[in-house]
Design a protein around this motif. Structure first.
Motif: not given
Length: 64
Positions: A1-25
């Motif tokens: 559930m957490v993955d679907q809400v928080a991280f899946q939208p980041l992955r769907s945007r594509g590209g390397e989004q390391l900063l976005g992933t860290i901030i979301t985490s």
């Protein structure tokens, strides 16, 4: 559930989004910590810093 809400939208945007992933985490960690403390009834505890627990810091005016 957490993955679907928080991280899946980041992955769907594509590209390397390391900063976005860290901030979301970090934001998700803070939110889950708060939910857990509310669910368990935990209250924050105030304590003095370790340097102020020493016997030498018990005198008035020591800055502790």
């Amino acid at each position: 559930m957490v993955d679907q809400v928080a991280f899946q939208p980041l992955r769907s945007r594509g590209g390397e989004q390391l900063l976005g992933t860290i901030i979301t985490s970090v934001a998700l960690w803070i939110a889950l910590r708060e939910v857990a403390s509310l669910a368990t009834g935990a209250a924050p505890s105030a304590s003095r810093p370790a340097r102020c627990r020493a016997a030498s810091c018990t005198s008035a005016g020591s800055g502790c």
